[in-house]
Design a protein around this motif. Structure first.
Motif, short mmCIF file in Angstrom:
data_model
loop_
_atom_site.label_atom_id
_atom_site.label_comp_id
_atom_site.label_asym_id
_atom_site.label_seq_id
_atom_site.Cartn_x
_atom_site.Cartn_y
_atom_site.Cartn_z
N GLU A 189 -1.54 9.02 -2.05
CA GLU A 189 -0.59 9.64 -3.00
C GLU A 189 -1.08 11.02 -3.43
N TYR A 190 -2.37 11.11 -3.75
CA TYR A 190 -2.94 12.38 -4.17
C TYR A 190 -2.79 13.42 -3.07
N ASP A 191 -3.07 13.03 -1.81
CA ASP A 191 -2.95 13.94 -0.67
C ASP A 191 -1.52 14.45 -0.52
N LYS A 192 -0.54 13.55 -0.66
CA LYS A 192 0.87 13.95 -0.55
C LYS A 192 1.24 14.97 -1.62
N ILE A 193 0.80 14.70 -2.84
CA ILE A 193 1.08 15.61 -3.95
C ILE A 193 0.43 16.97 -3.70
N LEU A 243 -19.05 7.26 2.45
CA LEU A 243 -18.32 5.99 2.40
C LEU A 243 -17.32 5.96 1.25
N ILE A 244 -17.73 6.50 0.11
CA ILE A 244 -16.84 6.54 -1.06
C ILE A 244 -15.61 7.39 -0.74
N ARG A 245 -15.83 8.57 -0.14
CA ARG A 245 -14.70 9.44 0.22
C ARG A 245 -13.78 8.77 1.22
N LYS A 246 -14.38 8.10 2.21
CA LYS A 246 -13.59 7.42 3.24
C LYS A 246 -12.74 6.32 2.63
N ARG A 247 -13.35 5.52 1.75
CA ARG A 247 -12.62 4.44 1.08
C ARG A 247 -11.49 4.99 0.22
N TYR A 248 -11.76 6.11 -0.46
CA TYR A 248 -10.74 6.70 -1.33
C TYR A 248 -9.58 7.24 -0.52
N ARG A 249 -9.88 7.89 0.61
CA ARG A 249 -8.81 8.46 1.45
C ARG A 249 -7.89 7.39 2.00
N LYS A 250 -8.46 6.21 2.29
CA LYS A 250 -7.65 5.11 2.83
C LYS A 250 -6.86 4.39 1.76
#
Length: 181
Positions: free
Chosen positions: A49-53, A36-43
């Protein structure tokens, strides 16, 4: 009262221990709360922004990840569904991993020119180019044959190229003609 600085130091020291690292690594992989924490963070905006970088900084890893995915059964199925959706404007649920496994087992060589598919990049072709993929309308072939055949009728194209197609082509065409009658 607790000293916050001392608490931070003790926590850092505890997190460095190998047993704690192993526990946390396992917790992040298996815990539903961690999911749940990972899912919330990804959204979140910060996660995006982190993913784009990360994507900009690691183009070779991204390329390798997509290559692995599109060579997996799931990736192949999704790619074929996407192409059918574009071409025929339908959601094709006939394509499954089970069907792809069957086709991979059945067609070890290109069904048109009989080249070995291990050396070439195998592709999936519609026998009848004007119908979506199905059990009786999918074969594996090499990229050269698939590109050359394009939207041509199978037997006419094989005759033009002076290829003798594999027996499976005749069987599938016969099933298609029975289905139409």
């Amino acid at each position: 009262k607790k000293n916050p600085e001392k608490v931070r130091q003790v926590r850092k020291k505890s997190e460095r221990r190998p047993e704690r690292k192993k526990y946390l690594k396992n917790w992040w992989k298996t815990s539903p709360k961690a999911k749940l924490i990972r899912k919330r963070y990804r959204k979140s905006e910060k996660g995006k922004e982190y993913d784009k970088i990360w994507v900009k900084e690691n183009p070779e890893k991204v390329k390798a990840k997509y290559a692995r995915y599109y060579h997996s059964l799931k990736g192949i199925v999704n790619y074929l569904k996407k192409t059918d959706k574009k071409r025929f404007k339908i959601n094709n649920n006939n394509i499954t991993t089970k069907l792809i496994k069957i086709v991979n087992e059945r067609d070890k060589l290109c069904v048109y020119c009989k080249r070995d598919l291990l050396s070439k990049k195998p592709q999936y072709d519609h026998l009848n180019a004007f119908k979506p993929f199905s059990k009786i309308n999918i074969v594996r072939c090499c990229s050269l044959c698939n590109g050359s055949k394009s939207n041509s009728h199978v037997l006419e194209w094989c005759k033009f190229k002076r290829y003798i197609p594999a027996p499976i082509v005749y069987k599938l065409l016969k099933k298609q003609s029975k289905k139409m009658n």
